[in-house]
Design an enzyme around this catalytic site. Sequence first.
Site, mmCIF file in Angstrom:
data_model
loop_
_atom_site.group_PDB
_atom_site.id
_atom_site.type_symbol
_atom_site.label_atom_id
_atom_site.label_comp_id
_atom_site.label_asym_id
_atom_site.label_seq_id
_atom_site.Cartn_x
_atom_site.Cartn_y
_atom_site.Cartn_z
ATOM 1 N N ARG A 83 -4.708 -8.350 28.080
ATOM 2 C CA ARG A 83 -4.738 -7.653 29.125
ATOM 3 C C ARG A 83 -3.505 -8.146 30.087
ATOM 4 O O ARG A 83 -2.891 -8.707 29.650
ATOM 5 C CB ARG A 83 -5.401 -8.338 30.010
ATOM 6 N N LYS B 191 -8.522 -12.449 34.424
ATOM 7 C CA LYS B 191 -9.926 -12.640 34.285
ATOM 8 C C LYS B 191 -11.457 -12.407 33.589
ATOM 9 O O LYS B 191 -12.531 -13.018 35.077
ATOM 10 C CB LYS B 191 -10.050 -10.520 33.917
ATOM 11 N N HIS C 43 -3.454 -0.166 28.784
ATOM 12 C CA HIS C 43 -4.741 -0.789 28.646
ATOM 13 C C HIS C 43 -4.880 -0.668 27.203
ATOM 14 O O HIS C 43 -5.609 -1.619 26.010
ATOM 15 C CB HIS C 43 -5.714 -1.083 29.610
ATOM 16 N N ARG D 120 -4.615 -2.742 23.992
ATOM 17 C CA ARG D 120 -5.662 -3.662 23.105
ATOM 18 C C ARG D 120 -6.762 -3.513 22.831
ATOM 19 O O ARG D 120 -7.065 -4.070 21.756
ATOM 20 C CB ARG D 120 -6.539 -4.753 24.958
ATOM 21 N N HIS E 228 -13.281 -13.437 24.025
ATOM 22 C CA HIS E 228 -14.354 -12.314 23.962
ATOM 23 C C HIS E 228 -15.342 -13.691 24.412
ATOM 24 O O HIS E 228 -15.962 -14.115 22.905
ATOM 25 C CB HIS E 228 -14.975 -11.023 23.814
ATOM 26 N N TYR F 234 -14.421 -2.376 21.852
ATOM 27 C CA TYR F 234 -12.823 -2.339 21.889
ATOM 28 C C TYR F 234 -12.838 -1.486 20.392
ATOM 29 O O TYR F 234 -11.469 -0.448 20.438
ATOM 30 C CB TYR F 234 -12.124 -3.078 21.911
#
EC number: 2.7.7.-
Length: 380
Positions: free
Chosen positions: A228, A251, A332, A335, A355, A364
Amino acid sequence: MAARPRSHKISIPNLYCKLDKRTGKVYWQYKHPLSGRFHSLGTDENEAKQVATEANTIIAEQRTRQILSVNERLERMKGRRSDITVTEWLDKYISIQEDRLQHNELRPNSYRQKGKPIRLFREHCGMQHLKDITALDIAEIIDAVKAEGHNRMAQVVRMVLIDVFKEAQHAGHVPPGFNPAQATKQPRNRVNRQRLSLLEWQAIFESVSRRQPYLKCGMLLALVTGQRLGDICNLKFSDIWDDMLHITQEKTGSKLAIPLNLKCDALNITLREVISQCRDAVVSKYLVHYRHTTSQANRGDQVSANTLTTAFKKAKEKCGIKWEQGTAPTFHEQRSLSERLYREQGLDTQKLLGHKSRKMTDRYNDDRGKDWIIVDIKTA
């Protein structure tokens, strides 16, 4: 004969004056209404009146607080809690969140995300009692945000206000199960932003200004590591040991160790080579740093996420590709592109992206209709 002393009409409670017959001076005194003791205030009449007025105000406020405190205790003894307003509860809620942040129970980004929903709730319903808030009140706040075109923020507002009422239930300020925010409809957020293709990425990369080498470093790190924006800006040379780049994701808190020999076949470049490009004659702790002093930063300083985002936007506008309004990919989106490229290579992209679920990684991998699906017509 000495002149007769002037009479003093005193309208301020608890203020008294006394004539000293020996000197002919008038001395002022204040009588404490609770203890009955007198306190000397000297001979200045104006100053004595001011002090007495302030003393009366302070004592009155103290007595009011004592009365309210007694009433509150009586209400609790009767099994009832005093009504709390939205503003009063939000002040307590913020204090609870700050405590969670200090004990690492809440991520900094999650804490900052609560700011706008709390402000909107305070502005819209601040003077109402918390127990009187209805689903209509919450729906009006959410609809106002949606009307501005911020559907994703409307989702955040609903999510935060649901948590506000959950905490109020735990604190006993509303009955169990009382959550008007939960009763509102979840706003839909259709993503209009397009995915970024490799050809588009290359076009943007080539249009980067020579005076912004930090953007090229940032873009390469984004595509090769799949991390990120905030994590890329925080990368330091000291994060490299045992031939791996170590990243603690801001995050989620996930800790990743990426081998330096990780290679992105689409660009024919390894992470080690990208880091080599980040090294230059400038002394800096950060992989993405300024190489020249500007009006806002010195050489070697960390490049902020906002600066990197703005530079990417300008390079995107210069690259010659036209996107419909509101659909242009952001920083972003690199990613997602990284995930798709590495999945084609056969890498475990769930681990690379940090993840916890495969479902999130698959989101994604969705190109949002960007590419054509080729139908295989080969027969077995």
